[in-house]
Design a protein around this motif. Structure first.
Motif, PDB file in Angstrom:
ATOM      1  N   LEU A  68     -14.203  10.460 -10.618  1.00  0.00           N
ATOM      2  CA  LEU A  68     -15.270  11.449 -10.566  1.00  0.00           C
ATOM      3  C   LEU A  68     -16.643  10.855 -10.827  1.00  0.00           C
ATOM      4  N   ARG A  69     -16.729   9.588 -11.089  1.00  0.00           N
ATOM      5  CA  ARG A  69     -18.034   8.984 -11.310  1.00  0.00           C
ATOM      6  C   ARG A  69     -18.758   8.774  -9.996  1.00  0.00           C
ATOM      7  N   ARG A  70     -20.042   8.647 -10.089  1.00  0.00           N
ATOM      8  CA  ARG A  70     -20.851   8.440  -8.894  1.00  0.00           C
ATOM      9  C   ARG A  70     -20.556   7.053  -8.319  1.00  0.00           C
ATOM     10  N   ASN A  71     -20.472   6.989  -6.981  1.00  0.00           N
ATOM     11  CA  ASN A  71     -20.194   5.759  -6.247  1.00  0.00           C
ATOM     12  C   ASN A  71     -18.840   5.149  -6.612  1.00  0.00           C
ATOM     13  N   ALA A  72     -17.930   5.945  -7.127  1.00  0.00           N
ATOM     14  CA  ALA A  72     -16.596   5.439  -7.445  1.00  0.00           C
ATOM     15  C   ALA A  72     -15.796   5.282  -6.160  1.00  0.00           C
ATOM     16  N   PRO A  73     -14.980   4.204  -6.030  1.00  0.00           N
ATOM     17  CA  PRO A  73     -14.186   4.023  -4.814  1.00  0.00           C
ATOM     18  C   PRO A  73     -13.076   5.058  -4.730  1.00  0.00           C
ATOM     19  N   LEU A  74     -12.665   5.333  -3.493  1.00  0.00           N
ATOM     20  CA  LEU A  74     -11.586   6.290  -3.291  1.00  0.00           C
ATOM     21  C   LEU A  74     -10.273   5.762  -3.864  1.00  0.00           C
ATOM     22  N   VAL A  75     -10.034   4.476  -3.700  1.00  0.00           N
ATOM     23  CA  VAL A  75      -8.837   3.836  -4.226  1.00  0.00           C
ATOM     24  C   VAL A  75      -9.274   2.758  -5.204  1.00  0.00           C
ATOM     25  N   PRO A  76      -9.260   3.003  -6.501  1.00  0.00           N
ATOM     26  CA  PRO A  76      -9.703   1.989  -7.462  1.00  0.00           C
ATOM     27  C   PRO A  76      -8.791   0.767  -7.414  1.00  0.00           C
ATOM     28  N   THR A  77      -9.412  -0.408  -7.476  1.00  0.00           N
ATOM     29  CA  THR A  77      -8.659  -1.663  -7.457  1.00  0.00           C
ATOM     30  C   THR A  77      -8.505  -2.285  -8.825  1.00  0.00           C
ATOM     31  N   ASP A  78      -9.359  -1.936  -9.751  1.00  0.00           N
ATOM     32  CA  ASP A  78      -9.286  -2.523 -11.079  1.00  0.00           C
ATOM     33  C   ASP A  78      -8.439  -1.646 -11.995  1.00  0.00           C
ATOM     34  N   THR A  79      -7.170  -1.482 -11.605  1.00  0.00           N
ATOM     35  CA  THR A  79      -6.227  -0.704 -12.407  1.00  0.00           C
ATOM     36  C   THR A  79      -4.977  -1.542 -12.632  1.00  0.00           C
ATOM     37  N   ALA A  80      -4.150  -1.064 -13.540  1.00  0.00           N
ATOM     38  CA  ALA A  80      -2.913  -1.794 -13.821  1.00  0.00           C
ATOM     39  C   ALA A  80      -2.002  -1.829 -12.597  1.00  0.00           C
ATOM     40  N   ALA A  81      -1.936  -0.714 -11.865  1.00  0.00           N
ATOM     41  CA  ALA A  81      -1.096  -0.678 -10.668  1.00  0.00           C
ATOM     42  C   ALA A  81      -1.605  -1.639  -9.601  1.00  0.00           C
ATOM     43  N   SER A  82      -2.932  -1.702  -9.431  1.00  0.00           N
ATOM     44  CA  SER A  82      -3.497  -2.600  -8.433  1.00  0.00           C
ATOM     45  C   SER A  82      -3.268  -4.057  -8.811  1.00  0.00           C
ATOM     46  N   ARG A  83      -3.449  -4.374 -10.074  1.00  0.00           N
ATOM     47  CA  ARG A  83      -3.202  -5.752 -10.510  1.00  0.00           C
ATOM     48  C   ARG A  83      -1.727  -6.116 -10.368  1.00  0.00           C
ATOM     49  N   SER A  84      -0.839  -5.162 -10.643  1.00  0.00           N
ATOM     50  CA  SER A  84       0.589  -5.428 -10.478  1.00  0.00           C
ATOM     51  C   SER A  84       0.939  -5.660  -9.014  1.00  0.00           C
ATOM     52  N   LEU A  85       0.348  -4.860  -8.119  1.00  0.00           N
ATOM     53  CA  LEU A  85       0.609  -5.046  -6.696  1.00  0.00           C
ATOM     54  C   LEU A  85       0.088  -6.399  -6.221  1.00  0.00           C
ATOM     55  N   ALA A  86      -1.100  -6.792  -6.670  1.00  0.00           N
ATOM     56  CA  ALA A  86      -1.638  -8.105  -6.294  1.00  0.00           C
ATOM     57  C   ALA A  86      -0.727  -9.223  -6.810  1.00  0.00           C
ATOM     58  N   ALA A  87      -0.171  -9.053  -8.015  1.00  0.00           N
ATOM     59  CA  ALA A  87       0.746 -10.061  -8.554  1.00  0.00           C
ATOM     60  C   ALA A  87       2.026 -10.136  -7.732  1.00  0.00           C
ATOM     61  N   VAL A  88       2.557  -8.984  -7.325  1.00  0.00           N
ATOM     62  CA  VAL A  88       3.771  -8.970  -6.498  1.00  0.00           C
ATOM     63  C   VAL A  88       3.512  -9.652  -5.157  1.00  0.00           C
ATOM     64  N   ILE A  89       2.375  -9.356  -4.536  1.00  0.00           N
ATOM     65  CA  ILE A  89       2.032  -9.995  -3.263  1.00  0.00           C
ATOM     66  C   ILE A  89       1.873 -11.500  -3.444  1.00  0.00           C
ATOM     67  N   ALA A  90       1.271 -11.918  -4.551  1.00  0.00           N
ATOM     68  CA  ALA A  90       1.105 -13.354  -4.814  1.00  0.00           C
ATOM     69  C   ALA A  90       2.463 -14.038  -4.966  1.00  0.00           C
ATOM     70  N   ILE A  91       3.381 -13.409  -5.688  1.00  0.00           N
ATOM     71  CA  ILE A  91       4.710 -14.004  -5.883  1.00  0.00           C
ATOM     72  C   ILE A  91       5.466 -14.099  -4.557  1.00  0.00           C
ATOM     73  N   LEU A  92       5.444 -13.017  -3.775  1.00  0.00           N
ATOM     74  CA  LEU A  92       6.144 -13.031  -2.490  1.00  0.00           C
ATOM     75  C   LEU A  92       5.517 -14.044  -1.534  1.00  0.00           C
ATOM     76  N   THR A  93       4.194 -14.138  -1.531  1.00  0.00           N
ATOM     77  CA  THR A  93       3.535 -15.127  -0.680  1.00  0.00           C
ATOM     78  C   THR A  93       3.890 -16.545  -1.116  1.00  0.00           C
ATOM     79  N   PHE A  94       3.968 -16.764  -2.409  1.00  0.00           N
ATOM     80  CA  PHE A  94       4.338 -18.080  -2.930  1.00  0.00           C
ATOM     81  C   PHE A  94       5.744 -18.460  -2.474  1.00  0.00           C
ATOM     82  N   LEU A  95       6.689 -17.534  -2.575  1.00  0.00           N
ATOM     83  CA  LEU A  95       8.056 -17.823  -2.146  1.00  0.00           C
ATOM     84  C   LEU A  95       8.130 -18.077  -0.639  1.00  0.00           C
ATOM     85  N   ALA A  96       7.421 -17.254   0.137  1.00  0.00           N
ATOM     86  CA  ALA A  96       7.426 -17.447   1.588  1.00  0.00           C
ATOM     87  C   ALA A  96       6.786 -18.781   1.963  1.00  0.00           C
TER      88      ALA A  96
END
Length: 339
Positions: A44-72
């Motif tokens: 609800l803040r002004r100029n807030a993004p529709l999908v916040p990236t600086d959240t625990a869920a976003s950081r967890s998703l980035a970590a999962v993508i990093a791990i899968l990319t590393f294995l691939a």
């Protein structure tokens, strides 16, 4: 002085309407206290993004993508390394053929060796010949029979290695000449069966690596799909407000795609960078161990443990593909969710 019952503590002579007007929020706006904006939710803040990236869920998703990319990336680099080593082995084996001379009763094996070598040298396209001594031929059997055995009474075949030159010799003509001059004694082995098996093994390993990379990318897409649906469920009110003010589905899908593409790019870059670092450290360790017996075996199996420019390009391409998969899957998931 009388006191109005409706307004305790105020004189009855003052009209109640004036007091109500002074307290009306339309006439006297209430300013928020300092720091009140920070207390609002992030969406609800002004100029807030529709999908916040600086959240625990976003950081967890980035970590999962990093791990899968590393294995691939590890699978792709290993497949490239095995392919390069197999090509090197095939090139080395294809440059040589072998003449096998079997000892026979009543025949002089040394004379047979000299006869076979002279026939090979007379063939155009043979660059060099090398006759294995009896001790060298027996040493070739040590990996299967062990060392310290007396093989003097065994009819151990003698070998002659021929290095092929340019143009390539006519091996059929040489095989026919050996059969006429030394029937049942000398035979020519061009290692075709060994090359076919080596090529099959390398292709199987490379195919398995490609399959693992594809499965890892599919797992990345599934993780992004679940994360996108969770983000849509968490921002349902915001999406409804955007629809109310006139935003269409493409606008909302692009917003989610940009945010998740950024997460995928971050995770892919981290995973690819860690894979490059892992291969670089493995190369350093292989060079450090190359002086010992274990290092010689590793170098014989994997070469110098260097994936080359094609391997590094494959690792970087996997990082980019992971980010593209993240963006595309998030957009498709949003469109399906809004349909």
């Amino acid at each position: 002085m009388s006191v109005d019952r409706n307004t305790p503590g105020k004189p009855s002579g003052q009209p109640a309407t004036a007091d109500a007007e002074r307290r009306s929020p339309e006439r006297t706006p209430v300013r928020p206290a300092p720091g009140a904006a920070e207390a609002l939710p992030a969406t609800l803040r002004r100029n807030a993004p529709l999908v916040p990236t600086d959240t625990a869920a976003s950081r967890s998703l980035a970590a999962v993508i990093a791990i899968l990319t590393f294995l691939a990336a590890l699978c792709a680099g290993a497949a490239e390394m095995v392919s390069a080593s197999a090509n090197q082995w095939q090139g080395s084996v294809a440059q040589e053929v072998t003449i096998q001379v079997r000892p026979s009763p009543g025949r002089d094996v040394e004379a047979d060796l000299a006869r076979a070598e002279s026939l090979a040298k007379a063939e155009p396209g043979i660059a060099a010949t090398r006759v294995f001594s009896k001790q060298e031929a027996e040493r070739l059997l040590e990996p299967w029979l062990g060392s310290g055995l007396d093989l003097g009474d065994l009819p151990v075949p003698r070998l002659i290695t021929l290095t092929l030159g340019t143009p390539a010799p006519d091996l059929k003509h040489l095989r026919a000449g050996l059969g006429e001059a030394l029937p049942g004694v000398a035979s020519l082995d061009d290692h075709v069966l060994w090359l076919q098996r080596l090529s099959t093994m390398a292709n199987t390993f490379v195919g398995a690596g490609v399959g693992v990379v594809a499965l890892v990318l599919v797992a990345t897409g599934l993780a992004v799909a679940f994360a996108t649906r969770g983000a849509m469920a968490g921002n349902r009110e915001v999406v409804e407000v955007l629809h109310f003010v006139g935003a269409d589905d493409d606008y909302i899908a692009r917003a989610f795609q940009r945010r998740f593409f950024g997460l995928g790019l971050r995770g892919g870059a981290i995973g690819a960078g860690l894979a490059v670092l892992a291969f670089w450290l493995a190369g350093l360790l292989a060079r450090a161990w190359s002086s010992g017996p274990a290092g010689e075996e590793i170098e014989a199996l994997f070469g110098a443990f260097h994936i080359g420019w094609r391997g590094y390009a494959a690792v970087l391409a996997i990082g980019i593909i992971a980010s593209l998969v993240t963006g595309v899957v998030s957009r498709l998931t949003v469109r399906r969710f809004l349909a």
